[in-house]
Design a protein around this motif. Structure first.
Motif, short mmCIF file in Angstrom:
data_model
loop_
_atom_site.label_atom_id
_atom_site.label_comp_id
_atom_site.label_asym_id
_atom_site.label_seq_id
_atom_site.Cartn_x
_atom_site.Cartn_y
_atom_site.Cartn_z
N TYR A 118 -15.25 34.71 0.89
CA TYR A 118 -16.26 34.01 1.36
C TYR A 118 -15.96 33.06 2.68
O TYR A 118 -16.73 33.36 3.55
N ARG A 119 -15.07 32.41 2.42
CA ARG A 119 -14.67 31.46 3.57
C ARG A 119 -14.02 32.27 4.90
O ARG A 119 -14.56 31.68 6.03
N ASN A 122 -14.88 35.02 5.76
CA ASN A 122 -15.93 35.86 6.16
C ASN A 122 -17.07 35.05 6.99
O ASN A 122 -17.80 35.62 8.03
N ARG A 123 -16.94 33.74 6.60
CA ARG A 123 -18.13 33.06 7.34
C ARG A 123 -17.42 31.87 8.42
O ARG A 123 -17.92 30.74 8.69
N ASP A 147 -19.00 30.60 11.80
CA ASP A 147 -20.13 30.07 11.82
C ASP A 147 -20.34 29.01 10.79
O ASP A 147 -21.02 28.97 10.08
N MET A 171 -22.63 27.56 7.27
CA MET A 171 -22.01 27.83 6.00
C MET A 171 -22.56 26.76 4.80
O MET A 171 -23.03 27.18 3.74
N SER A 221 -26.28 27.59 4.00
CA SER A 221 -26.37 29.08 3.23
C SER A 221 -25.73 28.92 1.81
O SER A 221 -26.47 29.44 0.74
#
Length: 68
Positions: free
Chosen positions: A31-32, A34-35, A38, A42, A45
């Motif tokens: 998760y971290r 892939n984001r 941006d 984060m 979202s």
């Protein structure tokens, strides 16, 4: 990417039970990762996902520990 995973795990969890928690740590890392580009989006979202997700019973939350 494997080096990033190893560094992330070593930095945040000095010792953890791989058999029990590896799936959760890997999901958090993914998760971290892939984001990571941006960061401004984060937190909003994650908050949005937390607000929209329905409450789950404890048994459902522990499925990953049971390997289901």
């Amino acid at each position: 990417m494997p080096a990033n995973l190893k560094t992330a795990l070593a930095g945040t969890c000095h010792s953890f039970d791989h058999a029990k928690y590896a799936a959760r740590y890997l999901a958090e890392f993914a998760y971290r990762f892939n984001r990571r580009l941006d960061l401004a989006v984060m937190l909003p979202s994650a908050l949005c996902a937390a607000v929209v997700t329905k409450p789950q019973p404890l048994t459902v939350l522990r499925w990953s520990e049971a390997g289901i």
